[in-house]
Design a protein around this motif. Sequence first.
Motif, PDB file in Angstrom:
ATOM      1  N   PRO A 106      -1.726  -5.802  -6.912  1.00 39.51           N
ATOM      2  CA  PRO A 106      -0.412  -5.171  -6.721  1.00 39.51           C
ATOM      3  C   PRO A 106      -0.244  -3.841  -7.447  1.00 39.51           C
ATOM      4  CG  PRO A 106      -0.165  -7.508  -7.164  1.00 39.51           C
ATOM      5  CD  PRO A 106      -1.618  -7.181  -7.353  1.00 39.51           C
ATOM      6  N   GLU A 107      -0.858  -3.649  -8.609  1.00 38.10           N
ATOM      7  CA  GLU A 107      -0.698  -2.395  -9.347  1.00 38.10           C
ATOM      8  C   GLU A 107      -1.285  -1.191  -8.601  1.00 38.10           C
ATOM      9  OE1 GLU A 107      -4.019  -4.679 -11.611  1.00 38.10           O
ATOM     10  OE2 GLU A 107      -2.136  -5.175 -10.648  1.00 38.10           O
ATOM     11  N   LEU A 108      -2.128  -1.425  -7.622  1.00 37.41           N
ATOM     12  CA  LEU A 108      -2.693  -0.329  -6.823  1.00 37.41           C
ATOM     13  C   LEU A 108      -1.644   0.333  -5.932  1.00 37.41           C
ATOM     14  CD1 LEU A 108      -6.058  -2.057  -5.923  1.00 37.41           C
ATOM     15  CD2 LEU A 108      -5.789  -0.043  -7.379  1.00 37.41           C
ATOM     16  N   GLN A 109      -0.528  -0.359  -5.731  1.00 41.74           N
ATOM     17  CA  GLN A 109       0.579   0.166  -4.924  1.00 41.74           C
ATOM     18  C   GLN A 109       1.086   1.494  -5.498  1.00 41.74           C
ATOM     19  OE1 GLN A 109       1.509  -2.357  -2.581  1.00 41.74           O
ATOM     20  NE2 GLN A 109       2.864  -1.032  -1.427  1.00 41.74           N
ATOM     21  N   THR A 110       0.900   1.715  -6.790  1.00 42.57           N
ATOM     22  CA  THR A 110       1.309   2.960  -7.433  1.00 42.57           C
ATOM     23  C   THR A 110       0.660   4.162  -6.756  1.00 42.57           C
ATOM     24  OG1 THR A 110       1.533   1.823  -9.542  1.00 42.57           O
ATOM     25  CG2 THR A 110       1.291   4.213  -9.647  1.00 42.57           C
ATOM     26  N   TRP A 111      -0.599   4.043  -6.376  1.00 40.79           N
ATOM     27  CA  TRP A 111      -1.344   5.149  -5.764  1.00 40.79           C
ATOM     28  C   TRP A 111      -1.383   5.066  -4.245  1.00 40.79           C
ATOM     29  CZ3 TRP A 111      -3.052   2.391  -9.997  1.00 40.79           C
ATOM     30  CH2 TRP A 111      -2.993   3.086 -11.205  1.00 40.79           C
ATOM     31  N   PHE A 112      -1.247   3.860  -3.742  1.00 40.56           N
ATOM     32  CA  PHE A 112      -1.309   3.647  -2.285  1.00 40.56           C
ATOM     33  C   PHE A 112      -0.026   2.939  -1.867  1.00 40.56           C
ATOM     34  CE2 PHE A 112      -5.611   3.447  -4.098  1.00 40.56           C
ATOM     35  CZ  PHE A 112      -6.165   4.551  -3.479  1.00 40.56           C
ATOM     36  N   SER A 113       1.017   3.725  -1.618  1.00 44.93           N
ATOM     37  CA  SER A 113       2.368   3.186  -1.413  1.00 44.93           C
ATOM     38  C   SER A 113       2.479   2.230  -0.228  1.00 44.93           C
ATOM     39  CB  SER A 113       3.371   4.328  -1.261  1.00 44.93           C
ATOM     40  OG  SER A 113       3.038   5.124  -0.149  1.00 44.93           O
ATOM     41  N   LEU A 116      -2.267  -2.168   1.624  1.00 43.99           N
ATOM     42  CA  LEU A 116      -3.435  -2.320   2.494  1.00 43.99           C
ATOM     43  C   LEU A 116      -3.236  -1.658   3.864  1.00 43.99           C
ATOM     44  CD1 LEU A 116      -4.421  -5.982   1.587  1.00 43.99           C
ATOM     45  CD2 LEU A 116      -5.740  -3.910   1.092  1.00 43.99           C
ATOM     46  N   ASN A 117      -2.000  -1.252   4.158  1.00 42.18           N
ATOM     47  CA  ASN A 117      -1.719  -0.563   5.421  1.00 42.18           C
ATOM     48  C   ASN A 117      -1.881   0.951   5.312  1.00 42.18           C
ATOM     49  OD1 ASN A 117      -1.087  -2.975   6.792  1.00 42.18           O
ATOM     50  ND2 ASN A 117       0.948  -2.950   5.866  1.00 42.18           N
ATOM     51  N   GLU A 118      -2.261   1.429   4.142  1.00 43.77           N
ATOM     52  CA  GLU A 118      -2.498   2.865   3.937  1.00 43.77           C
ATOM     53  C   GLU A 118      -3.556   3.328   4.949  1.00 43.77           C
ATOM     54  OE1 GLU A 118      -1.381   6.178   1.766  1.00 43.77           O
ATOM     55  OE2 GLU A 118      -0.822   4.191   1.071  1.00 43.77           O
ATOM     56  N   PRO A 119      -3.261   4.350   5.747  1.00 46.07           N
ATOM     57  CA  PRO A 119      -4.166   4.744   6.839  1.00 46.07           C
ATOM     58  C   PRO A 119      -5.577   5.146   6.409  1.00 46.07           C
ATOM     59  CG  PRO A 119      -2.138   6.036   6.901  1.00 46.07           C
ATOM     60  CD  PRO A 119      -2.050   5.151   5.709  1.00 46.07           C
ATOM     61  N   ASP A 120      -5.725   5.861   5.292  1.00 48.31           N
ATOM     62  CA  ASP A 120      -7.071   6.301   4.905  1.00 48.31           C
ATOM     63  C   ASP A 120      -7.611   5.548   3.688  1.00 48.31           C
ATOM     64  OD1 ASP A 120      -5.442   7.512   3.027  1.00 48.31           O
ATOM     65  OD2 ASP A 120      -6.594   9.376   2.986  1.00 48.31           O
ATOM     66  N   LEU A 121      -7.084   4.355   3.462  1.00 50.05           N
ATOM     67  CA  LEU A 121      -7.544   3.521   2.357  1.00 50.05           C
ATOM     68  C   LEU A 121      -9.016   3.149   2.551  1.00 50.05           C
ATOM     69  CD1 LEU A 121      -6.562   2.057  -0.227  1.00 50.05           C
ATOM     70  CD2 LEU A 121      -6.170   0.048   1.213  1.00 50.05           C
ATOM     71  N   ALA A 122      -9.772   3.264   1.495  1.00 49.31           N
ATOM     72  CA  ALA A 122     -11.200   2.948   1.554  1.00 49.31           C
ATOM     73  C   ALA A 122     -11.647   2.419   0.198  1.00 49.31           C
ATOM     74  CB  ALA A 122     -12.000   4.192   1.928  1.00 49.31           C
TER      75      ALA A 122
END
Length: 148
Positions: A106-113, A116-122
């Motif tokens: 969950p803390e990754l939400q800070t960078w990837f708002s 997991l639905n972030e379009p360019d998440l890798a």
Amino acid sequence: MAISTNSDRQIQELQTLIKGIDYGMLTTVNDDGSLHSCPMHSIDELDTDGTLWFFTSANSHRVSEIEHNQQVNVSFTSSQNQRYISISGTAQLLQDREKMAELWKPELQTWFSQGLNEPDLALLKVSIKQADYWDSRSSYHPQHINLS
């Protein structure tokens, strides 16, 4: 791939050393050969085969650097515990949604708002080749781990 008992022990030691350190400095090689470092949020776990994972944006500058030169270094520091780790290896970009779901915190939400639905998440997969570390237990005499 079967890993020897010695490698298993070294991977466990490395896991213990990085446990609880939230950020690592990822160093990549620029096109001109110069080094570029940036902080990365640590997943805080090593795979049993000696792999580190980091979430990133697929279109980031570090990814283009890795596409040109896969050699990377990741350093972890815990000055409070007098622990310093330098890891060398190779990196590659993966867009494996199943692996992302497995590693997401969950803390990754800070960078990837968008999570997991972030379009360019890798994912950056860092395959560890070797590590050097210093800690209070080793009286600052460097210790070396070779996984290649």
